[in-house]
Design an enzyme around this catalytic site. Structure first.
Site, short mmCIF file in Angstrom:
data_model
loop_
_atom_site.label_atom_id
_atom_site.label_comp_id
_atom_site.label_asym_id
_atom_site.label_seq_id
_atom_site.Cartn_x
_atom_site.Cartn_y
_atom_site.Cartn_z
N LYS A 284 -8.43 -10.71 -18.60
CA LYS A 284 -8.47 -10.94 -20.06
C LYS A 284 -7.86 -12.30 -20.45
O LYS A 284 -8.42 -13.02 -21.27
CB LYS A 284 -7.67 -9.82 -20.74
CG LYS A 284 -7.81 -9.77 -22.24
CD LYS A 284 -8.95 -8.88 -22.58
CE LYS A 284 -9.10 -8.62 -24.03
NZ LYS A 284 -10.22 -7.68 -24.25
N GLY B 127 0.84 -1.20 0.00
CA GLY B 127 0.00 0.00 0.00
C GLY B 127 0.87 1.24 0.00
O GLY B 127 2.04 1.17 0.39
N HIS C 195 8.19 -7.38 -3.97
CA HIS C 195 6.96 -7.76 -4.66
C HIS C 195 7.17 -9.01 -5.54
O HIS C 195 7.59 -8.88 -6.69
CB HIS C 195 6.46 -6.59 -5.52
CG HIS C 195 5.97 -5.46 -4.69
ND1 HIS C 195 4.67 -5.38 -4.24
CD2 HIS C 195 6.62 -4.39 -4.16
CE1 HIS C 195 4.52 -4.30 -3.50
NE2 HIS C 195 5.69 -3.68 -3.43
N CYS D 92 5.13 -6.41 1.42
CA CYS D 92 5.52 -5.00 1.58
C CYS D 92 4.79 -4.37 2.78
O CYS D 92 5.07 -4.71 3.92
CB CYS D 92 5.28 -4.26 0.27
SG CYS D 92 6.14 -2.71 0.19
N TYR D 93 3.81 -3.52 2.54
CA TYR D 93 3.05 -2.92 3.64
C TYR D 93 2.44 -4.02 4.52
O TYR D 93 2.42 -3.92 5.75
CB TYR D 93 1.94 -2.05 3.05
CG TYR D 93 1.26 -1.14 4.04
CD1 TYR D 93 1.93 -0.09 4.63
CD2 TYR D 93 -0.09 -1.34 4.37
CE1 TYR D 93 1.29 0.75 5.54
CE2 TYR D 93 -0.74 -0.51 5.27
CZ TYR D 93 -0.05 0.54 5.85
OH TYR D 93 -0.67 1.37 6.73
N GLU E 5 5.01 -10.62 -6.99
CA GLU E 5 3.98 -10.69 -8.03
C GLU E 5 4.35 -9.96 -9.31
O GLU E 5 3.71 -10.15 -10.34
CB GLU E 5 2.65 -10.12 -7.49
CG GLU E 5 2.61 -8.62 -7.21
CD GLU E 5 3.17 -8.23 -5.84
OE1 GLU E 5 3.92 -9.03 -5.26
OE2 GLU E 5 2.87 -7.12 -5.37
N ASP F 51 -14.18 -10.12 -25.49
CA ASP F 51 -15.04 -10.19 -24.31
C ASP F 51 -16.51 -10.43 -24.68
O ASP F 51 -17.16 -11.29 -24.10
CB ASP F 51 -14.92 -8.91 -23.47
CG ASP F 51 -13.46 -8.59 -23.18
OD1 ASP F 51 -12.66 -9.53 -23.18
OD2 ASP F 51 -13.13 -7.40 -22.98
N SER F 52 -17.02 -9.66 -25.65
CA SER F 52 -18.44 -9.85 -25.96
C SER F 52 -18.66 -11.19 -26.67
O SER F 52 -19.69 -11.83 -26.49
CB SER F 52 -19.01 -8.68 -26.77
OG SER F 52 -18.44 -8.58 -28.04
#
Ligand code: XMP
Length: 517
Positions: free
Chosen positions: A373, A56, A168, A82-83, A170, A225-226
């Site tokens: 996605k 954060g 991090h 982290c935070y 990630e 997506d649609s």
């Protein structure tokens, strides 16, 4: 509904979405929650199998929250990033100091105290982004990772499944990030994998089934997506799903071919609405980007509403739901805590079907709302959709309308359509289409001097923009092969009338945005 076994409490880090993505990539279900949502669930006795406290932007010295209750359950595995690690350290009586100099960027860290992570070497390159830091680990923890300047980079409880990383894992820049996360889920928390395209699809089917036997409308663009949302809804609802494709005259030749193909090769009921003239009438002569976007959005809603009512009357049906391909990043944007209370700045007024549901009194059906996605692409493949269809580049709702700078005219739209077609053909000829996230051309309303044949030319410029990205939120310009760029440039100058110069955009996002308007 799959119970998400890992909850990620978001403290506002710009990387929180990435933790979810990486977690799911490893095969574990996860979702992002705010601290308030977590509290609410706890008060009802609902708990995850493991918890992550994200990073954060704030300083712990200003955060007076008492986090004790979150660590009361001794069997609950918690990873603090982290935070999140600083919160954990403070709660267990370690020392967190306010940093005077932040640590941002690459850092080398080392495993110590016999800490071993499968597939991970002793020395790891990671990504740091913090100001405060833990200067003394709590007595019940040991330091397991240290940076080369002897700063604490990782702590682990001596008996409980509690782990903290100051860096991090990630982000792509951290080597062995997946191994480090996997160590927490598999080795420390003992979780079982439960996330797969099949499971995601089952969940989406369940959601569609839950709306009952009813007529559903879909604003269909033919984009990933649609298409995925409509295909999976069609499997449940059959011909009760009706797809409306609005031709606003701002499409590329490839979009028309694509829609024709989908009409032919899928069981979808696609209604094409030719509204080119109405759209051109609505924005002809406008030059301001926001005015153009708003005019395109407004016209879309008016035409869509009118055509849908006509269709309802002529078919004797009534639509109860609007199917939308909303994805998780849009949902998270609206719940993210750092957005709360603050006024976020509108960079561009994105529109696709904005305003439609309220105006037409339709309930929303969003079967992809918890997916990213790449996950949507995976379930598209699981549904048996053609690889090329689910790997199409994104194309904005206002189409070429945001790719003609200055006044929008039929003539300038045609120049973008022609140059885009050339770009598209060459991307395929050079096998580059799948190597980039998005590629397009932009018409610049400036004139430059050139020579065509033996004559002086004074004509417009086309800009080629190609970027790589994973979600469109940040992007880097693509370093394309020189031969490819030469071919595209010479073909556009030769084949598109009124163009004498082609430039290549080398701006990343930020500071640029992907589209020019
Ligand atoms: P920007 O230009 O904001 O674009 O960096 C990020 C991604 O969003 C797409 N984009 C839109 N998509 N409606 C959409 O559906 C819009 O109004 C819109 N504006 C931008 C853009 O193509 C890129 O993929």
């Amino acid at each position: 509904m799959i119970e998400r076994q890992i909850w990620i409490v978001d403290f506002g880090s710009q990387y929180t979405q990435l933790i979810t993505r990486k977690t799911r990539e490893l095969g574990y279900s996860s979702e992002i929650v705010t601290l308030e949502e977590y509290d609410e669930r706890l008060s009802k006795g609902i708990k995850p199998n493991a918890l992550i406290f994200s990073g954060g932007p704030q300083s712990l010295s200003e955060d007076k929250t008492d986090y004790k209750k979150y660590f009361e359950d001794e069997s609950l595995p918690v990873l603090g990033i982290c935070y999140g690690m600083q919160i954990m350290a403070r709660e267990f009586k370690g020392v967190v100091d306010k940093g005077y100099q932040g640590e941002y960027g690459h850092a080398k860290i080392y495993t110590i105290n016999n800490f071993e992570v499968p597939h991970c070497p002793k020395e790891i390159n990671v990504w740091m982004s913090h100001f405060d830091h833990v200067t003394k680990a709590p007595d019940t923890f040991e330091v397991v990772l240290e940076s080369n300047n002897k700063m604490i980079a990782g702590i682990k409880h001596k008996t409980r499944p509690l782990l903290g990383f100051q860096f991090h894992p990630e982000v792509e820049h951290s080597d062995h990030g997946l191994d480090l996360l996997s160590y927490f889920y598999k080795d420390l928390a003992g979780l079982k994998k439960d996330w797969s395209p099949k499971a995601m699809l089952e969940e989406a089917f369940e959601l569609v089934k839950s709306i009952g036997d009813t007529q559903v409308l879909c604003a269909f663009s033919g984009g990933v997506d649609s298409l995925v949302a409509a295909t999976l809804a069609q499997k449940v609802l059959g011909d009760k799903i009706h797809c409306f494709f609005v031709d606003n005259g701002l499409l590329r030749p490839q979009d028309y071919d694509h829609i024709d193909l989908l009409k032919k090769e899928t069981p979808l009921n696609i209604e094409i609405i030719d509204a080119k003239d109405e759209f051109f009438d609505s924005f002809e002569g406008m030059a301001d980007p926001e005015d153009k976007r708003k005019a395109i959005g407004k016209t879309f809603i008016e035409i869509f509403e009118k055509k849908v009512h006509e269709y309802e009357d002529s078919h004797g049906i009534h639509f109860s739901h609007l199917l939308q391909g909303t994805l998780y990043p849009d949902v998270i944007e609206s719940i993210s805590p750092h957005k709360k209370g603050g006024k976020s700045v509108t960079i561009k007024s994105h529109h696709n079907v904005g305003g439609l549901p309220e105006r037409m009194k339709l309930k929303l059906l969003e079967p992809l709302r918890l997916l990213f996605k790449d996950e949507v692409r995976k379930i598209g493949e699981e549904l048996g959709l053609n690889h090329d269809w689910v790997h199409r580049h994104p194309f904005p709702g206002p189409g070429i309308g945001v790719r003609v700078l200055g006044e929008l005219s039929r003539e300038s739209v045609k120049k973008v359509q022609e140059s885009d077609q050339i770009l598209f053909e060459e991307l395929h000829n050079f096998h580059q289409y799948n190597a980039c996230w998005q590629a397009f051309t932009v018409f610049l309303p400036v004139k430059t001097v050139g020579v065509k044949g033996d004559a002086r030319a004074y004509e417009n410029v086309i800009c080629v923009r190609i970027v790589n990205s994973s979600d469109g939120m940040t992007a880097v310009w693509s370093d394309m092969p020189r031969d490819f760029l030469s071919k595209v440039s010479s073909r556009i100058c030769n084949e598109v009338s009124g163009i004498t110069r082609v430039v290549y955009d080398i701006t990343s996002k930020p500071p640029g945005t992907i589209e020019w308007e």
